[in-house]
Design a protein around this motif. Structure first.
Motif, PDB file in Angstrom:
ATOM      1  N   PRO A 371     -10.995 -31.024  11.346  1.00  0.00           N
ATOM      2  CA  PRO A 371     -11.033 -32.486  11.408  1.00  0.00           C
ATOM      3  C   PRO A 371     -12.364 -33.009  11.933  1.00  0.00           C
ATOM      4  O   PRO A 371     -12.814 -34.085  11.525  1.00  0.00           O
ATOM      5  CB  PRO A 371      -9.880 -32.832  12.362  1.00  0.00           C
ATOM      6  N   GLN A 372     -12.998 -32.248  12.819  1.00  0.00           N
ATOM      7  CA  GLN A 372     -14.287 -32.679  13.356  1.00  0.00           C
ATOM      8  C   GLN A 372     -15.359 -32.711  12.254  1.00  0.00           C
ATOM      9  O   GLN A 372     -16.178 -33.632  12.195  1.00  0.00           O
ATOM     10  CB  GLN A 372     -14.735 -31.753  14.488  1.00  0.00           C
ATOM     11  N   GLU A 373     -15.347 -31.697  11.388  1.00  0.00           N
ATOM     12  CA  GLU A 373     -16.298 -31.676  10.273  1.00  0.00           C
ATOM     13  C   GLU A 373     -16.001 -32.824   9.294  1.00  0.00           C
ATOM     14  O   GLU A 373     -16.922 -33.454   8.754  1.00  0.00           O
ATOM     15  CB  GLU A 373     -16.233 -30.334   9.545  1.00  0.00           C
ATOM     16  N   GLN A 374     -14.719 -33.063   9.071  1.00  0.00           N
ATOM     17  CA  GLN A 374     -14.346 -34.172   8.191  1.00  0.00           C
ATOM     18  C   GLN A 374     -14.836 -35.499   8.769  1.00  0.00           C
ATOM     19  O   GLN A 374     -15.395 -36.334   8.039  1.00  0.00           O
ATOM     20  CB  GLN A 374     -12.824 -34.202   8.010  1.00  0.00           C
ATOM     21  N   ASP A 375     -14.662 -35.678  10.067  1.00  0.00           N
ATOM     22  CA  ASP A 375     -15.095 -36.925  10.703  1.00  0.00           C
ATOM     23  C   ASP A 375     -16.605 -37.108  10.615  1.00  0.00           C
ATOM     24  O   ASP A 375     -17.101 -38.228  10.444  1.00  0.00           O
ATOM     25  CB  ASP A 375     -14.655 -36.957  12.167  1.00  0.00           C
ATOM     26  N   LYS A 376     -17.355 -36.015  10.705  1.00  0.00           N
ATOM     27  CA  LYS A 376     -18.810 -36.117  10.576  1.00  0.00           C
ATOM     28  C   LYS A 376     -19.196 -36.625   9.188  1.00  0.00           C
ATOM     29  O   LYS A 376     -20.123 -37.431   9.033  1.00  0.00           O
ATOM     30  CB  LYS A 376     -19.455 -34.747  10.835  1.00  0.00           C
ATOM     31  N   ILE A 377     -18.496 -36.140   8.187  1.00  0.00           N
ATOM     32  CA  ILE A 377     -18.785 -36.577   6.820  1.00  0.00           C
ATOM     33  C   ILE A 377     -18.433 -38.049   6.652  1.00  0.00           C
ATOM     34  O   ILE A 377     -19.193 -38.829   6.052  1.00  0.00           O
ATOM     35  CB  ILE A 377     -18.033 -35.701   5.812  1.00  0.00           C
ATOM     36  N   PHE A 378     -17.265 -38.449   7.191  1.00  0.00           N
ATOM     37  CA  PHE A 378     -16.878 -39.859   7.102  1.00  0.00           C
ATOM     38  C   PHE A 378     -17.939 -40.744   7.752  1.00  0.00           C
ATOM     39  O   PHE A 378     -18.315 -41.794   7.223  1.00  0.00           O
ATOM     40  CB  PHE A 378     -15.523 -40.086   7.771  1.00  0.00           C
ATOM     41  N   ALA A 379     -18.448 -40.313   8.915  1.00  0.00           N
ATOM     42  CA  ALA A 379     -19.465 -41.097   9.625  1.00  0.00           C
ATOM     43  C   ALA A 379     -20.760 -41.164   8.823  1.00  0.00           C
ATOM     44  O   ALA A 379     -21.404 -42.216   8.733  1.00  0.00           O
ATOM     45  CB  ALA A 379     -19.719 -40.495  11.000  1.00  0.00           C
ATOM     46  N   ARG A 380     -21.130 -40.058   8.224  1.00  0.00           N
ATOM     47  CA  ARG A 380     -22.369 -40.015   7.445  1.00  0.00           C
ATOM     48  C   ARG A 380     -22.276 -40.934   6.225  1.00  0.00           C
ATOM     49  O   ARG A 380     -23.212 -41.679   5.902  1.00  0.00           O
ATOM     50  CB  ARG A 380     -22.644 -38.575   7.011  1.00  0.00           C
ATOM     51  N   VAL A 381     -21.146 -40.900   5.556  1.00  0.00           N
ATOM     52  CA  VAL A 381     -20.949 -41.761   4.393  1.00  0.00           C
ATOM     53  C   VAL A 381     -20.963 -43.229   4.807  1.00  0.00           C
ATOM     54  O   VAL A 381     -21.569 -44.075   4.140  1.00  0.00           O
ATOM     55  CB  VAL A 381     -19.627 -41.413   3.687  1.00  0.00           C
ATOM     56  N   ALA A 382     -20.310 -43.556   5.927  1.00  0.00           N
ATOM     57  CA  ALA A 382     -20.258 -44.946   6.392  1.00  0.00           C
ATOM     58  C   ALA A 382     -21.655 -45.485   6.665  1.00  0.00           C
ATOM     59  O   ALA A 382     -21.970 -46.628   6.300  1.00  0.00           O
ATOM     60  CB  ALA A 382     -19.389 -45.043   7.639  1.00  0.00           C
ATOM     61  N   GLU A 383     -22.510 -44.678   7.287  1.00  0.00           N
ATOM     62  CA  GLU A 383     -23.869 -45.132   7.606  1.00  0.00           C
ATOM     63  C   GLU A 383     -24.674 -45.408   6.338  1.00  0.00           C
ATOM     64  O   GLU A 383     -25.344 -46.433   6.207  1.00  0.00           O
ATOM     65  CB  GLU A 383     -24.575 -44.089   8.469  1.00  0.00           C
ATOM     66  N   GLN A 384     -24.595 -44.477   5.385  1.00  0.00           N
ATOM     67  CA  GLN A 384     -25.340 -44.678   4.139  1.00  0.00           C
ATOM     68  C   GLN A 384     -24.805 -45.863   3.351  1.00  0.00           C
ATOM     69  O   GLN A 384     -25.583 -46.668   2.791  1.00  0.00           O
ATOM     70  CB  GLN A 384     -25.256 -43.416   3.278  1.00  0.00           C
ATOM     71  N   ALA A 385     -23.488 -46.003   3.313  1.00  0.00           N
ATOM     72  CA  ALA A 385     -22.891 -47.116   2.579  1.00  0.00           C
ATOM     73  C   ALA A 385     -23.304 -48.444   3.189  1.00  0.00           C
ATOM     74  O   ALA A 385     -23.655 -49.392   2.477  1.00  0.00           O
ATOM     75  CB  ALA A 385     -21.368 -46.985   2.569  1.00  0.00           C
TER      76      ALA A 385
END
Length: 602
Positions: A371-385
């Protein structure tokens, strides 16, 4: 010698008064013929002018909506000429007299009123809207270099609000026309009513926008907003669990990303952050789940209530207060990003915008068990979006506005403000998300899903809602049949390879979709029964405040379908088109509404 006595009835002395009376009647009849002929000729002239004006209005509206304002002043002048001609053609003493003629009054009144209404709009509301169209085009509602220029909105606000008020008054006048009319005139009245209803919808939305957007975007000072990013693969009534929370700050039209964190890191709290009613505990969970976990605030289908709970949770967790709450989900994000180019979800891995929702709702769980790796991806996508949406390029700016409209219509974008004046302006719009049960005279049926699995298996869930009017009752209410169908598209052959985080850690039957269906009757109505495959079934009737609802648990094995039909009574005097609110899922809910009794369908 003629006998003395009474004169014969045909004598000149007796004939004179009768002759005068007959001449008087003939004169009146002649006057009526002249008045009717005069009014008829004027009506034909008015009809031609009104037809030309209607064509001019359609052209003007289409050009204004598309931003083609090159000829707008010339078009307005032509329109005013036509409407003035219609107005002048329906004035004068002969029209006043014609209004009093037996049987002709409603027709004459309708023609005169329509001419006056259209002329007033041509000289008032439409020029106001035309000036607004010149000052503001759809692209202005998308930011440029991280900032939305509020000045044009503030400039057009008085014109737009005044136009909306004028259109509303015009619609009320035309709506009040009644009585038996000549069929052609009656048809024209119905058409004008429809046109004014459509125009009023446009002006009301525009008036709300120009009044609400500037304060929301910090025209009067900085505003902080909590964005609940939902995951519809794990359903909740408003969409899905709150997977991520984002804080945005708006100041004078400039929006910045202040903070973000996984929804699971907010709380849980030992006790509900706000008091819950007995009804809320009965419907949404007796342990107060909706008010203790940020992930669960979207369990209530009443978005203002969810927003208040989320705001309080954020204050408890961080000590910071926000000025409003919004919702979004990966499908909304995918639509907004459009053709902006691939998103880098991790080093060296890019995902095209049209594949982004599938990646965030499905693929990421197969690629990363943590879940921690998943959350990192969600955060990365949110910043770029956020970076791309804050500074769109070229035609992307207009595309973003179109996408915003569509995702709001689907219920994927909701807005609540701590400022009640703003909320009043948002009321009854697609951004509101309140549990109302009725809008105007339209009954609102609610069909919501709560996932029971602690998993993302509802990624493979399809939902259909069919509403049929089966009877009209003497008190103005209607009998409905609301059929809710859930279908599992889980590929059975792949279940063994699905990660536990996707199918659920504690599921006894992997691949099974378990959920609770909540069906709400319109305000003042109730649910009288339910059936499945032609057999009556038991219900769990509940109340949530003033609303009657039914709750039913559904379990779907891979590839299975479950369908339940609810017999429902609407509230009294709810004769408008039926509205259905649903939980926006991974796949759009297929909603069908049929009203064969009245010939209306939505």
């Amino acid at each position: 010698m003629r006998a003395q006595g009474r004169a014969p009835f045909w004598s000149a002395r007796r004939w004179r008064p009768l002759r005068r009376a007959l001449w008087g009647v003939a004169a009146v009849l002649l006057l009526l013929v002249v008045v009717v002929a005069w009014v008829t000729l004027d009506a034909l002239r008015a009809r031609t002018a009104l037809a030309d004006a209607a064509e001019g209005v359609a052209t003007l509206r289409a050009d204004a909506m598309s931003g083609n304002t090159d000829r707008i002043h010339e078009q307005i002048a032509e329109l005013q000429h036509d409407t003035s001609e219609a107005y002048q053609a329906t004035r004068g003493p002969h029209w006043s007299l014609a209004r009093e003629l037996p049987g002709a009054g409603p027709t004459v009144e309708a023609i005169a009123t329509m001419s006056e209404v259209v002329d007033e709009l041509a000289h008032g509301a439409l020029p106001d809207l035309a000036r607004s169209a010149e000052l503001a085009d759809p692209a202005m509602f998308a930011p440029e270099n991280g900032r939305l220029n509020l000045e044009p909105l503030e400039r057009v606000a008085p014109d737009v609000v005044r136009a909306d008020r004028s259109v509303g008054l015009a619609a009320e006048r035309v709506e009040s026309l009644d009585g038996v009319m000549v069929p052609q005139v009656g048809a024209a009245v119905d058409r004008l009513r429809r046109e004014l209803d459509g125009l009023r919808s446009t002006t009301a939305t525009a008036a709300r926008a120009v009044e609400v957007i500037p304060p929301l975007l910090g025209a009067d000072g900085p505003r902080d907003y909590l964005v609940l990013v939902q995951n519809p693969a794990e359903p909740r009534a408003l969409g899905g669990i709150t997977g991520t929370v984002v804080v945005l700050r708006a100041a004078d039209g400039e929006v910045t990303l202040v903070n973000q964190m996984p929804g699971g890191m907010v709380g849980p709290f030992e006790e509900p952050v706000l008091p819950l009613t007995p009804d809320e505990r009965s419907v949404l969970g007796r342990h107060g789940e909706v008010a203790r976990w940020m992930q669960n605030v979207t369990m209530t289908p009443d978005f203002p209530r969810a927003a208040q709970l989320a705001r309080q949770m954020w204050l408890r967790e961080t000590g910071r207060e926000v000025d409003g709450v919004l919702t979004a989900d990966p499908l909304a994000l995918e639509a907004l990003l459009g053709g902006s180019g691939p998103i880098e979800v991790r080093d060296g891995v890019r995902v095209a915008p049209h594949e982004l929702a599938d990646y965030l709702l499905h693929d990421v769980y197969f690629e990363h068990e943590s879940p921690q790796e998943q959350d990192k991806i969600f955060a990365r996508v949110a910043e770029q979006a956020f970076d791309r949406l804050a500074a769109p390029r070229g035609e992307d700016r207009v595309a973003i506005v179109s996408a915003l409209v569509e995702v709001a219509r689907q219920g994927r974008l909701l807005v609540w403000s701590a400022d009640e004046a703003v909320n009043r302006r948002l009321a009854d719009t697609v951004l509101d998300g309140s549990l109302t049960g009725v809008r105007g005279d339209s009954p609102v049926v609610g069909v919501f899903a709560q996932g029971i699995n602690m998993a993302k298996i509802a990624y493979h869930l399809d939902t259909d809602v069919d509403v049929a009017v089966v009877a009209e009752r003497q008190d103005g209410s209607r009998e409905l049949e609301v059929t809710v169908t859930y279908a599992s598209t889980v590929p059975e052959a792949q279940i063994a390879t699905m990660p536990e985080h996707f199918v659920g850690y504690t599921e006894r039957t992997p691949g099974e979709i378990r959920l609770r269906c909540l069906v709400y009757a319109p305000a003042g109505g109730w649910i009288s029964g339910a059936s499945s495959q032609g057999q009556e079934i038991g219900l769990t009737p509940k109340k949530q405040g003033e609303f009657s609802l039914a709750s039913r648990s559904i379990s779907l094995s891979p590839g299975a379908t479950a369908s339940v039909t609810y017999a429902m009574i609407t509230g009294k005097r709810q004769s408008g088109d039926i509205i259905v609110r649903v939980t926006p899922g991974v796949e759009p809910v297929d909603v069908t509404i049929s009203d064969d009794l009245s010939g209306a369908a939505e």
